[in-house]
Design a protein around this motif. Structure first.
Motif, PDB file in Angstrom:
ATOM      1  N   SER A   1       2.000 -27.972   2.843  1.00  0.00           N
ATOM      2  CA  SER A   1       0.885 -28.923   2.836  1.00  0.00           C
ATOM      3  C   SER A   1       1.060 -29.869   1.661  1.00  0.00           C
ATOM      4  CB  SER A   1      -0.455 -28.194   2.709  1.00  0.00           C
ATOM      5  OG  SER A   1      -0.680 -27.345   3.816  1.00  0.00           O
ATOM      6  N   ILE A   2       0.937 -31.175   1.929  1.00  0.00           N
ATOM      7  CA  ILE A   2       1.028 -32.189   0.879  1.00  0.00           C
ATOM      8  C   ILE A   2      -0.230 -33.044   0.957  1.00  0.00           C
ATOM      9  CG2 ILE A   2       2.391 -34.042  -0.134  1.00  0.00           C
ATOM     10  CD1 ILE A   2       4.820 -32.984   1.349  1.00  0.00           C
ATOM     11  N   ARG A   3      -1.017 -33.027  -0.095  1.00  0.00           N
ATOM     12  CA  ARG A   3      -2.269 -33.774  -0.092  1.00  0.00           C
ATOM     13  C   ARG A   3      -2.069 -35.187  -0.631  1.00  0.00           C
ATOM     14  NH1 ARG A   3      -7.472 -29.977  -1.446  1.00  0.00           N
ATOM     15  NH2 ARG A   3      -6.978 -28.312   0.025  1.00  0.00           N
ATOM     16  N   CYS A   4      -2.918 -36.079  -0.121  1.00  0.00           N
ATOM     17  CA  CYS A   4      -2.926 -37.476  -0.570  1.00  0.00           C
ATOM     18  C   CYS A   4      -4.382 -37.924  -0.644  1.00  0.00           C
ATOM     19  CB  CYS A   4      -2.137 -38.345   0.400  1.00  0.00           C
ATOM     20  SG  CYS A   4      -2.102 -40.102  -0.042  1.00  0.00           S
ATOM     21  N   ASP A   5      -4.756 -38.562  -1.761  1.00  0.00           N
ATOM     22  CA  ASP A   5      -6.122 -39.076  -1.869  1.00  0.00           C
ATOM     23  C   ASP A   5      -6.109 -40.482  -2.459  1.00  0.00           C
ATOM     24  OD1 ASP A   5      -6.630 -38.982  -4.887  1.00  0.00           O
ATOM     25  OD2 ASP A   5      -6.029 -36.912  -4.487  1.00  0.00           O
TER      26      ASP A   5
ATOM     27  N   ALA B   1       3.809 -33.389  18.725  1.00  0.00           N
ATOM     28  CA  ALA B   1       3.075 -32.975  19.918  1.00  0.00           C
ATOM     29  C   ALA B   1       2.766 -31.478  19.893  1.00  0.00           C
ATOM     30  CB  ALA B   1       3.868 -33.337  21.169  1.00  0.00           C
ATOM     31  N   SER B   2       3.674 -30.671  19.349  1.00  0.00           N
ATOM     32  CA  SER B   2       3.474 -29.216  19.302  1.00  0.00           C
ATOM     33  C   SER B   2       2.555 -28.792  18.166  1.00  0.00           C
ATOM     34  CB  SER B   2       4.821 -28.510  19.156  1.00  0.00           C
ATOM     35  OG  SER B   2       5.389 -28.781  17.884  1.00  0.00           O
ATOM     36  N   GLY B   3       2.262 -29.705  17.254  1.00  0.00           N
ATOM     37  CA  GLY B   3       1.426 -29.374  16.109  1.00  0.00           C
ATOM     38  C   GLY B   3       2.213 -28.884  14.919  1.00  0.00           C
ATOM     39  N   ASP B   4       3.531 -28.833  15.033  1.00  0.00           N
ATOM     40  CA  ASP B   4       4.353 -28.416  13.896  1.00  0.00           C
ATOM     41  C   ASP B   4       4.195 -29.401  12.742  1.00  0.00           C
ATOM     42  OD1 ASP B   4       6.269 -26.852  12.514  1.00  0.00           O
ATOM     43  OD2 ASP B   4       7.827 -28.308  13.051  1.00  0.00           O
ATOM     44  N   ILE B   5       4.055 -30.691  13.064  1.00  0.00           N
ATOM     45  CA  ILE B   5       3.765 -31.723  12.071  1.00  0.00           C
ATOM     46  C   ILE B   5       2.420 -32.334  12.428  1.00  0.00           C
ATOM     47  CG2 ILE B   5       4.455 -33.943  11.096  1.00  0.00           C
ATOM     48  CD1 ILE B   5       7.350 -33.196  11.630  1.00  0.00           C
ATOM     49  N   SER B   6       1.501 -32.394  11.466  1.00  0.00           N
ATOM     50  CA  SER B   6       0.171 -32.942  11.726  1.00  0.00           C
ATOM     51  C   SER B   6      -0.418 -33.499  10.448  1.00  0.00           C
ATOM     52  CB  SER B   6      -0.752 -31.863  12.303  1.00  0.00           C
ATOM     53  OG  SER B   6      -0.909 -30.809  11.364  1.00  0.00           O
ATOM     54  N   VAL B   7      -1.486 -34.262  10.618  1.00  0.00           N
ATOM     55  CA  VAL B   7      -2.242 -34.763   9.479  1.00  0.00           C
ATOM     56  C   VAL B   7      -3.689 -34.342   9.677  1.00  0.00           C
ATOM     57  CG1 VAL B   7      -2.658 -37.029  10.537  1.00  0.00           C
ATOM     58  CG2 VAL B   7      -2.805 -36.765   8.043  1.00  0.00           C
ATOM     59  N   VAL B   8      -4.307 -33.857   8.616  1.00  0.00           N
ATOM     60  CA  VAL B   8      -5.679 -33.368   8.667  1.00  0.00           C
ATOM     61  C   VAL B   8      -6.494 -34.121   7.625  1.00  0.00           C
ATOM     62  CG1 VAL B   8      -7.171 -31.360   8.372  1.00  0.00           C
ATOM     63  CG2 VAL B   8      -4.914 -31.086   9.404  1.00  0.00           C
ATOM     64  N   ARG B   9      -7.616 -34.686   8.083  1.00  0.00           N
ATOM     65  CA  ARG B   9      -8.497 -35.363   7.139  1.00  0.00           C
ATOM     66  C   ARG B   9      -9.376 -34.313   6.457  1.00  0.00           C
ATOM     67  NH1 ARG B   9     -10.134 -40.440   6.440  1.00  0.00           N
ATOM     68  NH2 ARG B   9      -9.252 -41.177   8.412  1.00  0.00           N
ATOM     69  N   LEU B  10      -9.321 -34.269   5.126  1.00  0.00           N
ATOM     70  CA  LEU B  10     -10.109 -33.320   4.361  1.00  0.00           C
ATOM     71  C   LEU B  10     -11.445 -33.924   3.938  1.00  0.00           C
ATOM     72  CD1 LEU B  10      -7.269 -31.853   2.109  1.00  0.00           C
ATOM     73  CD2 LEU B  10      -8.102 -30.979   4.301  1.00  0.00           C
ATOM     74  N   GLN B  11     -11.407 -35.181   3.523  1.00  0.00           N
ATOM     75  CA  GLN B  11     -12.604 -35.931   3.172  1.00  0.00           C
ATOM     76  C   GLN B  11     -12.376 -37.386   3.581  1.00  0.00           C
ATOM     77  OE1 GLN B  11     -14.379 -35.145  -0.780  1.00  0.00           O
ATOM     78  NE2 GLN B  11     -12.744 -33.640  -1.107  1.00  0.00           N
ATOM     79  N   ASP B  12     -13.374 -38.226   3.344  1.00  0.00           N
ATOM     80  CA  ASP B  12     -13.215 -39.643   3.679  1.00  0.00           C
ATOM     81  C   ASP B  12     -12.026 -40.256   2.950  1.00  0.00           C
ATOM     82  OD1 ASP B  12     -15.355 -39.578   5.377  1.00  0.00           O
ATOM     83  OD2 ASP B  12     -16.775 -40.481   3.958  1.00  0.00           O
ATOM     84  N   ASN B  13     -11.790 -39.793   1.737  1.00  0.00           N
ATOM     85  CA  ASN B  13     -10.734 -40.390   0.916  1.00  0.00           C
ATOM     86  C   ASN B  13      -9.571 -39.438   0.677  1.00  0.00           C
ATOM     87  OD1 ASN B  13     -12.190 -38.640  -0.785  1.00  0.00           O
ATOM     88  ND2 ASN B  13     -11.580 -39.808  -2.600  1.00  0.00           N
ATOM     89  N   GLU B  14      -9.455 -38.360   1.486  1.00  0.00           N
ATOM     90  CA  GLU B  14      -8.394 -37.377   1.262  1.00  0.00           C
ATOM     91  C   GLU B  14      -7.860 -36.854   2.583  1.00  0.00           C
ATOM     92  OE1 GLU B  14      -7.604 -33.284  -1.331  1.00  0.00           O
ATOM     93  OE2 GLU B  14      -9.625 -34.125  -1.178  1.00  0.00           O
ATOM     94  N   ALA B  15      -6.538 -36.802   2.697  1.00  0.00           N
ATOM     95  CA  ALA B  15      -5.882 -36.289   3.896  1.00  0.00           C
ATOM     96  C   ALA B  15      -4.726 -35.398   3.483  1.00  0.00           C
ATOM     97  CB  ALA B  15      -5.392 -37.429   4.782  1.00  0.00           C
ATOM     98  N   GLU B  16      -4.273 -34.569   4.440  1.00  0.00           N
ATOM     99  CA  GLU B  16      -3.231 -33.593   4.133  1.00  0.00           C
ATOM    100  C   GLU B  16      -2.171 -33.607   5.231  1.00  0.00           C
ATOM    101  OE1 GLU B  16      -3.530 -29.196   2.342  1.00  0.00           O
ATOM    102  OE2 GLU B  16      -4.269 -29.332   4.399  1.00  0.00           O
ATOM    103  N   LEU B  17      -0.937 -33.771   4.824  1.00  0.00           N
ATOM    104  CA  LEU B  17       0.193 -33.643   5.745  1.00  0.00           C
ATOM    105  C   LEU B  17       0.556 -32.175   5.834  1.00  0.00           C
ATOM    106  CD1 LEU B  17       2.600 -34.828   7.425  1.00  0.00           C
ATOM    107  CD2 LEU B  17       3.879 -34.876   5.264  1.00  0.00           C
ATOM    108  N   LYS B  18       0.652 -31.641   7.058  1.00  0.00           N
ATOM    109  CA  LYS B  18       0.942 -30.218   7.250  1.00  0.00           C
ATOM    110  C   LYS B  18       2.191 -30.067   8.112  1.00  0.00           C
ATOM    111  CE  LYS B  18      -2.580 -27.433   7.901  1.00  0.00           C
ATOM    112  NZ  LYS B  18      -2.849 -26.833   6.579  1.00  0.00           N
TER     113      LYS B  18
END
Length: 443
Positions: free
Chosen positions: A39-43, A88-105
């Protein structure tokens, strides 16, 4: 130029400089193990426009190499065709944690995922100011962690020590660190006993903290990845299924310890045999193995109490002699002898009792000047204690009562001199010459 206008312009410039957009990612470089999740976070902060910001991720094999589009929070067609199946399989995805923060998984990172990851935000500011992207390096290393426990003895006598040996290793080609954790499972729940590492520190489970301070848990680091945990003076509460966990860590920028891979192996099930199962106590007299003793008033009574146990060397014994169920004298587990008197402090016409330890499991009772009051059914009672520690607080040790046993009875009889035989001597002529009497023992 008007000085007021200059001051206003400078103030607006200062405010604008303070609110410049700031994009940050996890500090790197990041070291992760192949096959593990990443997981790599970005804000983004200090931006203008709507509170909800959008993010897009790209990666390159080299710092200045061509970029490969990965995922976006707003464009489902953003991904490069080479990554479409993983997205497509979900192996690579991005998840929004907050309005100003997202996480590459990345669910299972691969060796070819090593590279530089760029997080970019789209502009919603009235003026371009600050930074709109940030980059971090990811290093994917092979999984080399190995956990190899040794099987502990299946049965341990209560009071003995239990040694749990576990070998935890990994290749030394990368700047990673190891920790080893011992756990005990009872039913479906595992409790952490002690963890060593990743930087030489020791952390104990909540139920074992005091025991570690008391010296009841002892860590013995060995060579070539061998670690041993010695559990001293085990009790029945220590039985269960033991496990060993090895964990590989990385120490990232900012002082953060990150777990990158772990492995837990079952060591084996240990049963603790209670002391009461093999503790035996026997009482006997010094003269014979007869269950009864016959004495005259003023004689000395000597009785022995023998204690037998497979774990006798680790036991601390408290021994008490009783007559007709009444406690006569006790030697506590520290060796202190306590003579039990009547309520008014007198010995209640009983003989003077003494108690001494004559061997590892042998105790001798001596009662001088016996009288009829000393007759009765004698038994010895033994309480076996195991030290649990407690010296860390500066006081004496804490003790666990492991077992209590009573001996066989020995009957003590003391004669009385209340009746007499009369003997009369006469001469040949039938004349009395002398008359005397002797005591007759009555029981």
């Amino acid at each position: 130029m008007d000085l007021g206008f200059l001051a206003l312009a400078f103030g607006l410039l200062f405010i604008g400089g303070c609110s410049a957009r700031v994009v940050t990612v996890s500090p790197g470089p990041l070291i992760r193990v192949e096959g593990q999740p990443v997981s790599i976070r970005c804000d983004v902060n200090d931006y203008e426009g709507p509170s909800e910001q959008d993010f897009e991720w790209e990666m390159s094999r080299d710092a200045k190499g061509p970029k490969i589009k990965m995922v976006s929070t707003f464009d489902s067609s953003f991904s490069d065709p080479s990554l479409s199946k993983r997205v497509a399989s979900g192996d690579i995805s991005v998840v929004r944690l907050q309005d100003n923060e997202a996480e590459l998984k990345i669910a299972e990172v691969k060796s070819q995922d090593s590279g530089f990851y760029l997080c970019r935000t789209t502009s919603t500011d009235s003026v371009i100011s600050g930074n709109y992207e940030a980059q971090v390096q990811l290093k994917v290393i092979p999984k080399t962690l190995k956990v190899s426990p040794q099987t502990p003895p299946p049965v341990v006598l209560e009071g003995n020590d239990l040694t749990l040996s576990c070998n935890v290793t990994r290749e030394l080609n990368y700047p990673t660190y190891l920790s080893v954790t011992w756990l005990v499972k009872k039913g479906t729940t595992s409790e952490e006993i002690l963890t060593f590492g990743p930087q030489g520190d020791v952390v104990t489970g909540s139920k074992f903290a005091r025991r570690y301070l008391d010296g009841g848990l002892r860590l013995v680091p060995g060579r070539n990845g061998l670690f041993e945990l010695v559990i001293s003076r085990v009790t029945t509460s220590d039985q269960g299924t033991y496990e060993c966990n090895g964990t590989e860590w990385t120490h990232e920028s900012g002082g953060k310890w990150t777990k990158i891979v772990e492995s837990t192996k079952e060591m084996g099930t240990v049963t603790v045999t209670p002391t009461g199962h093999f503790l035996n106590v026997k009482a006997s007299s010094s003269s014979s193995s007869s269950p009864s003793v016959l004495l005259s008033p003023g004689n000395m009574l000597t009785l022995f109490c023998y204690v037998f146990a497979d774990n006798l060397p680790v036991l601390s014994l408290e021994m008490t002699w009783l007559a007709d169920g009444r406690e006569i004298i006790t030697m506590d587990h520290s060796g202190l002898v306590i003579s039990n008197t009547s309520s008014n402090g007198a010995q209640a016409k009983r003989g003077q009792a003494a108690l001494e330890r004559t061997g590892g499991g042998e105790y001798r009772l001596g009662v001088r000047g016996v009288s009829g009051e000393d007759g009765g059914i004698y038994t010895c009672r033994v309480r076996a204690f195991i030290e649990k520690g407690g010296r860390s607080t500066g006081g004496g040790g804490r003790w666990h009562l492991a077992a209590e046993k009573m001996s066989n009875p020995v009957t003590v009889k003391v004669s009385e001199t209340s009746k007499y035989h009369i003997f009369t001597a006469v001469n040949d002529m039938g004349k009395e010459m002398m008359s005397t009497s002797t005591p007759m023992d009555v029981f």
